[in-house]
Scaffold this motif. Structure first.
Motif, PDB file in Angstrom:
ATOM      1  N   VAL A  19     -78.586  20.889  57.947  1.00  0.00           N
ATOM      2  CA  VAL A  19     -78.190  20.806  56.539  1.00  0.00           C
ATOM      3  C   VAL A  19     -79.420  20.732  55.645  1.00  0.00           C
ATOM      4  O   VAL A  19     -79.491  21.400  54.602  1.00  0.00           O
ATOM      5  N   ARG A  20     -80.402  19.938  56.045  1.00  0.00           N
ATOM      6  CA  ARG A  20     -81.635  19.883  55.248  1.00  0.00           C
ATOM      7  C   ARG A  20     -82.267  21.270  55.144  1.00  0.00           C
ATOM      8  O   ARG A  20     -82.735  21.675  54.077  1.00  0.00           O
ATOM      9  N   ASP A  21     -82.274  22.002  56.253  1.00  0.00           N
ATOM     10  CA  ASP A  21     -82.840  23.354  56.232  1.00  0.00           C
ATOM     11  C   ASP A  21     -82.023  24.288  55.353  1.00  0.00           C
ATOM     12  O   ASP A  21     -82.571  25.060  54.565  1.00  0.00           O
ATOM     13  N   ARG A  22     -80.701  24.208  55.479  1.00  0.00           N
ATOM     14  CA  ARG A  22     -79.814  25.113  54.738  1.00  0.00           C
ATOM     15  C   ARG A  22     -79.927  24.900  53.233  1.00  0.00           C
ATOM     16  O   ARG A  22     -79.825  25.853  52.448  1.00  0.00           O
ATOM     17  N   PHE A  23     -80.157  23.647  52.831  1.00  0.00           N
ATOM     18  CA  PHE A  23     -80.222  23.318  51.404  1.00  0.00           C
ATOM     19  C   PHE A  23     -81.663  23.127  50.917  1.00  0.00           C
ATOM     20  O   PHE A  23     -81.876  22.647  49.808  1.00  0.00           O
ATOM     21  N   LYS A  24     -82.617  23.485  51.776  1.00  0.00           N
ATOM     22  CA  LYS A  24     -84.047  23.452  51.413  1.00  0.00           C
ATOM     23  C   LYS A  24     -84.478  22.075  50.909  1.00  0.00           C
ATOM     24  O   LYS A  24     -85.173  21.940  49.884  1.00  0.00           O
ATOM     25  N   ILE A  25     -84.053  21.049  51.640  1.00  0.00           N
ATOM     26  CA  ILE A  25     -84.442  19.675  51.327  1.00  0.00           C
ATOM     27  C   ILE A  25     -85.693  19.332  52.132  1.00  0.00           C
ATOM     28  O   ILE A  25     -85.689  19.391  53.364  1.00  0.00           O
ATOM     29  N   ARG A  26     -86.746  18.992  51.440  1.00  0.00           N
ATOM     30  CA  ARG A  26     -88.027  18.732  52.105  1.00  0.00           C
ATOM     31  C   ARG A  26     -87.944  17.461  52.938  1.00  0.00           C
ATOM     32  O   ARG A  26     -87.490  16.415  52.466  1.00  0.00           O
ATOM     33  N   TRP A  27     -88.395  17.556  54.186  1.00  0.00           N
ATOM     34  CA  TRP A  27     -88.382  16.410  55.087  1.00  0.00           C
ATOM     35  C   TRP A  27     -89.573  16.545  56.030  1.00  0.00           C
ATOM     36  O   TRP A  27     -89.647  17.478  56.814  1.00  0.00           O
ATOM     37  N   THR A  28     -90.512  15.616  55.952  1.00  0.00           N
ATOM     38  CA  THR A  28     -91.746  15.704  56.711  1.00  0.00           C
ATOM     39  C   THR A  28     -91.730  14.753  57.915  1.00  0.00           C
ATOM     40  O   THR A  28     -90.845  13.899  58.040  1.00  0.00           O
ATOM     41  N   ARG A  29     -92.734  14.891  58.771  1.00  0.00           N
ATOM     42  CA  ARG A  29     -92.873  13.962  59.895  1.00  0.00           C
ATOM     43  C   ARG A  29     -93.106  12.543  59.388  1.00  0.00           C
ATOM     44  O   ARG A  29     -92.633  11.574  59.996  1.00  0.00           O
ATOM     45  N   THR A  30     -93.829  12.434  58.294  1.00  0.00           N
ATOM     46  CA  THR A  30     -94.048  11.111  57.698  1.00  0.00           C
ATOM     47  C   THR A  30     -92.731  10.505  57.230  1.00  0.00           C
ATOM     48  O   THR A  30     -92.464   9.316  57.437  1.00  0.00           O
ATOM     49  N   ASP A  31     -91.874  11.329  56.608  1.00  0.00           N
ATOM     50  CA  ASP A  31     -90.550  10.863  56.198  1.00  0.00           C
ATOM     51  C   ASP A  31     -89.764  10.388  57.411  1.00  0.00           C
ATOM     52  O   ASP A  31     -89.125   9.324  57.372  1.00  0.00           O
ATOM     53  N   ASP A  32     -89.809  11.165  58.483  1.00  0.00           N
ATOM     54  CA  ASP A  32     -89.027  10.826  59.663  1.00  0.00           C
ATOM     55  C   ASP A  32     -89.502   9.522  60.288  1.00  0.00           C
ATOM     56  O   ASP A  32     -88.683   8.679  60.684  1.00  0.00           O
ATOM     57  N   ARG A  33     -90.823   9.329  60.356  1.00  0.00           N
ATOM     58  CA  ARG A  33     -91.350   8.068  60.906  1.00  0.00           C
ATOM     59  C   ARG A  33     -90.954   6.884  60.032  1.00  0.00           C
ATOM     60  O   ARG A  33     -90.561   5.827  60.539  1.00  0.00           O
ATOM     61  N   ALA A  34     -91.040   7.071  58.711  1.00  0.00           N
ATOM     62  CA  ALA A  34     -90.667   5.978  57.806  1.00  0.00           C
ATOM     63  C   ALA A  34     -89.189   5.644  57.940  1.00  0.00           C
ATOM     64  O   ALA A  34     -88.800   4.462  57.917  1.00  0.00           O
ATOM     65  N   TYR A  35     -88.359   6.669  58.081  1.00  0.00           N
ATOM     66  CA  TYR A  35     -86.913   6.469  58.214  1.00  0.00           C
ATOM     67  C   TYR A  35     -86.582   5.706  59.489  1.00  0.00           C
ATOM     68  O   TYR A  35     -85.798   4.756  59.477  1.00  0.00           O
ATOM     69  N   ARG A  36     -87.201   6.087  60.594  1.00  0.00           N
ATOM     70  CA  ARG A  36     -86.953   5.399  61.869  1.00  0.00           C
ATOM     71  C   ARG A  36     -87.455   3.955  61.818  1.00  0.00           C
ATOM     72  O   ARG A  36     -86.811   3.048  62.360  1.00  0.00           O
ATOM     73  N   THR A  37     -88.588   3.743  61.172  1.00  0.00           N
ATOM     74  CA  THR A  37     -89.122   2.389  61.042  1.00  0.00           C
ATOM     75  C   THR A  37     -88.186   1.520  60.198  1.00  0.00           C
ATOM     76  O   THR A  37     -87.939   0.348  60.525  1.00  0.00           O
ATOM     77  N   PHE A  38     -87.663   2.089  59.125  1.00  0.00           N
ATOM     78  CA  PHE A  38     -86.735   1.353  58.271  1.00  0.00           C
ATOM     79  C   PHE A  38     -85.476   0.974  59.043  1.00  0.00           C
ATOM     80  O   PHE A  38     -85.007  -0.173  58.966  1.00  0.00           O
ATOM     81  N   ARG A  39     -84.921   1.916  59.805  1.00  0.00           N
ATOM     82  CA  ARG A  39     -83.728   1.608  60.609  1.00  0.00           C
ATOM     83  C   ARG A  39     -84.008   0.489  61.598  1.00  0.00           C
ATOM     84  O   ARG A  39     -83.188  -0.424  61.777  1.00  0.00           O
ATOM     85  N   ALA A  40     -85.168   0.543  62.255  1.00  0.00           N
ATOM     86  CA  ALA A  40     -85.504  -0.493  63.238  1.00  0.00           C
ATOM     87  C   ALA A  40     -85.611  -1.853  62.569  1.00  0.00           C
ATOM     88  O   ALA A  40     -85.173  -2.876  63.125  1.00  0.00           O
ATOM     89  N   GLY A  41     -86.173  -1.895  61.361  1.00  0.00           N
ATOM     90  CA  GLY A  41     -86.288  -3.158  60.639  1.00  0.00           C
ATOM     91  C   GLY A  41     -84.929  -3.732  60.288  1.00  0.00           C
ATOM     92  O   GLY A  41     -84.705  -4.944  60.404  1.00  0.00           O
ATOM     93  N   VAL A  42     -84.003  -2.873  59.870  1.00  0.00           N
ATOM     94  CA  VAL A  42     -82.656  -3.331  59.539  1.00  0.00           C
ATOM     95  C   VAL A  42     -81.959  -3.860  60.796  1.00  0.00           C
ATOM     96  O   VAL A  42     -81.290  -4.906  60.757  1.00  0.00           O
ATOM     97  N   ARG A  43     -82.104  -3.146  61.905  1.00  0.00           N
ATOM     98  CA  ARG A  43     -81.477  -3.604  63.160  1.00  0.00           C
ATOM     99  C   ARG A  43     -81.960  -5.006  63.528  1.00  0.00           C
ATOM    100  O   ARG A  43     -81.163  -5.865  63.930  1.00  0.00           O
ATOM    101  N   ARG A  44     -83.257  -5.239  63.416  1.00  0.00           N
ATOM    102  CA  ARG A  44     -83.815  -6.546  63.793  1.00  0.00           C
ATOM    103  C   ARG A  44     -83.375  -7.642  62.831  1.00  0.00           C
ATOM    104  O   ARG A  44     -83.112  -8.773  63.242  1.00  0.00           O
ATOM    105  N   ALA A  45     -83.300  -7.319  61.550  1.00  0.00           N
ATOM    106  CA  ALA A  45     -83.032  -8.351  60.545  1.00  0.00           C
ATOM    107  C   ALA A  45     -81.554  -8.647  60.358  1.00  0.00           C
ATOM    108  O   ALA A  45     -81.207  -9.731  59.863  1.00  0.00           O
ATOM    109  N   TRP A  46     -80.682  -7.729  60.755  1.00  0.00           N
ATOM    110  CA  TRP A  46     -79.266  -7.874  60.421  1.00  0.00           C
ATOM    111  C   TRP A  46     -78.636  -9.168  60.940  1.00  0.00           C
ATOM    112  O   TRP A  46     -77.825  -9.781  60.226  1.00  0.00           O
ATOM    113  N   PRO A  47     -78.967  -9.641  62.140  1.00  0.00           N
ATOM    114  CA  PRO A  47     -78.357 -10.905  62.596  1.00  0.00           C
ATOM    115  C   PRO A  47     -78.679 -12.098  61.698  1.00  0.00           C
ATOM    116  O   PRO A  47     -77.992 -13.119  61.755  1.00  0.00           O
TER     117      PRO A  47
END
Length: 288
Positions: A241-269
Motif C-alpha cells: 500500500v505504501r508503494d501503491r500510494f507513493k508514501i515515503r518509508w525509509t529504513r530509519t522510519d522502520d527502525r524507529a517504528y519497531r523501537t516504538f512498538r517494543a517500548g510500548v510492549r514493555r511499558a504497557w503492564p
C-alpha cells in the motif's frame, strides 16, 4: 460464513482481549486510511460527511458503535444500528460507477481493516505469543463480529489464509488514490496534529481528560505528537500500500517504528488497568 452466529463474543474470547485495547490508537489510523483508499468509501466520505473539515472526528464518532457491537450486551442490536446508519450513503463516482456503503464487498473491506487492526495489536503491540490456533480463533470471532451488522456474508473469506489472500488482493488491485485518500495522506504529513481533545468523542482514558484538555490545544504539543502519529499510521500500512500510494518509508522510519512498538510492549503492564481500555470495552469487562 466462517463463524456461525453463536460464536461467543464474551470475556473468554480473544476478540474481547484486543478489540477495545487502547493500543488500537497505534493501528486505527492505518485502518482509517486504508478505508479511504477504497474508491467507494472515499467518495462516500466526500459526499456524505464533514471529512474535509475534520477527518479525525469521523473515527472518534464511529468507534463507540463499532466496539459496542463487540462489547455491549445488545451487540447484535448495536451492529444493526451501525449498519442502518449507512443506508443513505450512496451515489456515483467520477467513472460513472455507482457506490453504496452497504454493498457487501465495500462494507466487508471496512470491517477487514478493523479485523487487521485487532490482529496487529495482538501480534505487534502485545507480549502474548499468538499461536496458529489463536489466529484462526481470532479470525472466526472477527467473522462473528461482522455477522452482527446483518450484511451479506458472501464476501467473507473462509479462513485465516483466505482472508490474508483477499486482503492482499484489495491492497494491490482494488485500493486507488482518490481525493479523500490524497487529502488524508497530506493531512497526516502536516507539521502539527489537530486538537483532538476538541472532539466530544475523543477516547481519553479516565483521569487523563484534564491533561489532554490542557495540553492538546497547545500548538507545541501538537507539533511534538505529529512525528510519532505519522510513524504509527504509515508504519501500520502494508508495504504494497505504501508503494501503491507513493508514501515515503525509509529504513530509519522502520527502525524507529519497531523501537516504538517494543517500548510500548514493555511499558504497557505499567499502565493502570482502567486506562488500558476504550470506554466500550471497559464497560463490557465491568459488566462481565
Amino acid at each position: 460464513m466462517t463463524a456461525p452466529s453463536d460464536t461467543p463474543l464474551d470475556r473468554h474470547s480473544l476478540l474481547w482481549r484486543w478489540a477495545g485495547d487502547m493500543r488500537i490508537a497505534f493501528e486505527g489510523g492505518a485502518a482509517g486510511l486504508m478505508q479511504t483508499m477504497h474508491p467507494a468509501i472515499g467518495y462516500g466520505l466526500i459526499e456524505h460527511s464533514n471529512f474535509f473539515e475534520d477527518p479525525v472526528d469521523r473515527v472518534f464518532r464511529s468507534l463507540p458503535g463499532i466496539l459496542g457491537t463487540v462489547y455491549r450486551a445488545d451487540g447484535a442490536t448495536t451492529g444493526i444500528a451501525v449498519r442502518d446508519y449507512h443506508r443513505a450513503i450512496k451515489g456515483d463516482m467520477p467513472d460513472g460507477l455507482r457506490y453504496h456503503a452497504l454493498n457487501p464487498e465495500t462494507y466487508w473491506w471496512a470491517h477487514a481493516t478493523f479485523q487487521r487492526m485487532v490482529d496487529r495489536v495482538a501480534t505487534h503491540w502485545d507480549t502474548y505469543k499468538l499461536t496458529d490456533a489463536d489466529s484462526e480463533q481470532l479470525y472466526r470471532e472477527g467473522c462473528a463480529w461482522y455477522g452482527r451488522y446483518g450484511v451479506s456474508d458472501a464476501p467473507v473469506p473462509v479462513d485465516r489464509a483466505a482472508f490474508e489472500a483477499v486482503f492482499t488482493h484489495y491492497c494491490t488491485e482494488v485500493l486507488e488514490p482518490n481525493p479523500a485518500s490524497d487529502y488524508l495522506i497530506s493531512f497526516i504529513n502536516r507539521r502539527a496534529i489537530p486538537d483532538m481533545a476538541a472532539s466530544p468523542y475523543f477516547p481519553a482514558p479516565p483521569g487523563l481528560n484534564p491533561v489532554t484538555d490542557r495540553l492538546l490545544p497547545m500548538r507545541a504539543t501538537r507539533i511534538a505528537l505529529a512525528p510519532p502519529m505519522r510513524l504509527t499510521i504509515f508504519g501500520g500500512l502494508p508495504e504494497a500500500v505504501r508503494d501503491r500510494f507513493k508514501i515515503r518509508w525509509t529504513r530509519t522510519d522502520d527502525r524507529a517504528y519497531r523501537t516504538f512498538r517494543a517500548g510500548v510492549r514493555r511499558a504497557w503492564p505499567l499502565v493502570p488497568w482502567s486506562w488500558r481500555w476504550h470506554e466500550e470495552a471497559r464497560n463490557g469487562w465491568n459488566r462481565a
